[in-house]
Design a protein around this motif. Structure first.
Motif, short mmCIF file in Angstrom:
data_model
loop_
_atom_site.label_atom_id
_atom_site.label_comp_id
_atom_site.label_asym_id
_atom_site.label_seq_id
_atom_site.Cartn_x
_atom_site.Cartn_y
_atom_site.Cartn_z
N GLY A 102 -53.92 -10.29 28.22
CA GLY A 102 -53.77 -10.09 26.77
C GLY A 102 -52.46 -9.39 26.45
N ALA A 103 -52.08 -8.42 27.27
CA ALA A 103 -50.82 -7.70 27.05
C ALA A 103 -49.63 -8.64 27.19
CB ALA A 103 -50.71 -6.52 28.02
N VAL A 104 -49.66 -9.51 28.20
CA VAL A 104 -48.57 -10.47 28.40
C VAL A 104 -48.48 -11.43 27.21
CG1 VAL A 104 -47.80 -12.42 29.83
CG2 VAL A 104 -48.58 -10.32 30.93
N VAL A 105 -49.65 -11.90 26.76
CA VAL A 105 -49.66 -12.84 25.63
C VAL A 105 -49.14 -12.14 24.38
CG1 VAL A 105 -51.19 -14.17 24.10
CG2 VAL A 105 -51.47 -14.32 26.59
N ARG A 106 -49.63 -10.89 24.13
CA ARG A 106 -49.13 -10.15 22.94
C ARG A 106 -47.64 -9.90 23.03
NH1 ARG A 106 -54.11 -7.81 23.46
NH2 ARG A 106 -53.42 -6.10 24.75
N ARG A 107 -47.11 -9.78 24.21
CA ARG A 107 -45.68 -9.52 24.38
C ARG A 107 -44.84 -10.77 24.11
NH1 ARG A 107 -41.05 -10.09 25.04
NH2 ARG A 107 -39.63 -9.24 26.56
N PHE A 108 -45.26 -11.93 24.60
CA PHE A 108 -44.41 -13.13 24.56
C PHE A 108 -44.68 -14.09 23.39
CE2 PHE A 108 -43.66 -11.87 28.95
CZ PHE A 108 -42.32 -12.08 29.05
N VAL A 109 -45.92 -14.24 22.98
CA VAL A 109 -46.24 -15.24 21.96
C VAL A 109 -45.52 -14.99 20.64
CG1 VAL A 109 -48.10 -16.21 20.55
CG2 VAL A 109 -48.38 -15.99 23.02
N PRO A 110 -45.37 -13.74 20.13
CA PRO A 110 -44.62 -13.56 18.88
C PRO A 110 -43.16 -14.03 18.97
CG PRO A 110 -45.93 -11.62 19.31
CD PRO A 110 -46.02 -12.49 20.53
N GLU A 111 -42.58 -13.98 20.15
CA GLU A 111 -41.21 -14.47 20.32
C GLU A 111 -41.17 -16.00 20.46
OE1 GLU A 111 -38.54 -12.45 23.09
OE2 GLU A 111 -39.99 -10.80 23.14
N ILE A 112 -42.18 -16.56 21.11
CA ILE A 112 -42.22 -18.00 21.33
C ILE A 112 -42.56 -18.74 20.03
CG2 ILE A 112 -43.44 -19.86 22.54
CD1 ILE A 112 -43.74 -17.87 24.90
N ALA A 113 -43.53 -18.23 19.29
CA ALA A 113 -43.95 -18.88 18.04
C ALA A 113 -44.05 -17.81 16.95
CB ALA A 113 -45.28 -19.58 18.24
N PRO A 114 -42.91 -17.35 16.42
CA PRO A 114 -42.93 -16.23 15.48
C PRO A 114 -43.57 -16.59 14.13
CG PRO A 114 -40.71 -17.13 15.66
CD PRO A 114 -41.55 -17.82 16.68
N ASP A 115 -43.57 -17.85 13.77
CA ASP A 115 -44.10 -18.23 12.46
C ASP A 115 -45.57 -18.60 12.51
OD1 ASP A 115 -41.55 -17.87 11.43
OD2 ASP A 115 -41.00 -19.97 11.74
N LEU A 116 -46.17 -18.58 13.69
CA LEU A 116 -47.56 -18.98 13.82
C LEU A 116 -48.44 -17.75 14.05
CD1 LEU A 116 -47.14 -22.07 16.16
CD2 LEU A 116 -47.36 -22.04 13.69
N ALA A 117 -49.49 -17.70 13.26
CA ALA A 117 -50.47 -16.62 13.44
C ALA A 117 -51.66 -17.21 14.19
CB ALA A 117 -50.91 -16.07 12.10
#
Length: 170
Positions: free
Chosen positions: A140-155
């Motif tokens: 979860g920590a890895v996902v929270r770290r990278f996903v906002p950078e990979i898909a910043p416009d997607l919630a």
């Protein structure tokens, strides 16, 4: 009677010589006048030709040259001169416009390619870190770290299967 005739001939010769001299002087005057008129006409013609050449050819070519120079250093924000001429210069302006549009499209594709490469790099780094995770909290920590950078416009949320409870966990 010979003397009268010679006298008459002499007077005719003198008058003829005087008439020829006068005609020659008038002819010279007219020749000089026509040469001056021709010279003035030629100067006026060349001045008009110069101004037409400057307006119709030289200015547009200089403007297009400036645009091409800026496009050559990939300055695609250069404003194009508006040339509505239907001749070779107008064709050149249209070709330069197409060149500019192609450069802008190439720049957009390069930016998209760079963005895609950055996303691939982030995905590769996230995948490497996910492989090193021992539990769901680390994942979860890895996902929270990278996903906002990979898909910043997607919630969104990440759901994982908790095999112990056989339930999806956020």
């Amino acid at each position: 009677s010979r003397t009268v005739l010679e006298q008459f001939r002499s007077q005719v010769d003198q008058r003829t010589a005087a008439a020829i001299a006068t005609a020659t002087n008038v002819s010279r005057a007219w020749r000089i006048t026509s040469e001056i008129t021709l010279a003035i006409t030629a100067i006026v013609f060349f001045c008009v030709l110069y101004f037409l050449f400057k307006k119709r050819v030289l200015r547009p070519v200089v403007k297009l040259s400036d645009v091409v120079s800026r496009l050559a250093v990939q300055d695609y924000d250069v404003p194009l001169p508006t040339l509505d001429q239907v001749d070779e210069i107008g064709d050149m302006a249209q070709a330069i416009s197409i060149f500019r549009e192609n450069g802008l499209a190439r720049r957009r594709l390069e930016h998209q390619r760079d963005a895609d490469a950055a996303t691939r790099e982030l995905l590769a780094r996230m995948t490497q870190r996910m492989q090193g995770c021992d539990n769901q909290q680390d994942l979860g920590a890895v996902v929270r770290r990278f996903v906002p950078e990979i898909a910043p416009d997607l919630a969104g949320r990440l759901y994982l299967l908790d095999e112990n409870r056989n339930v999806m966990v956020e």
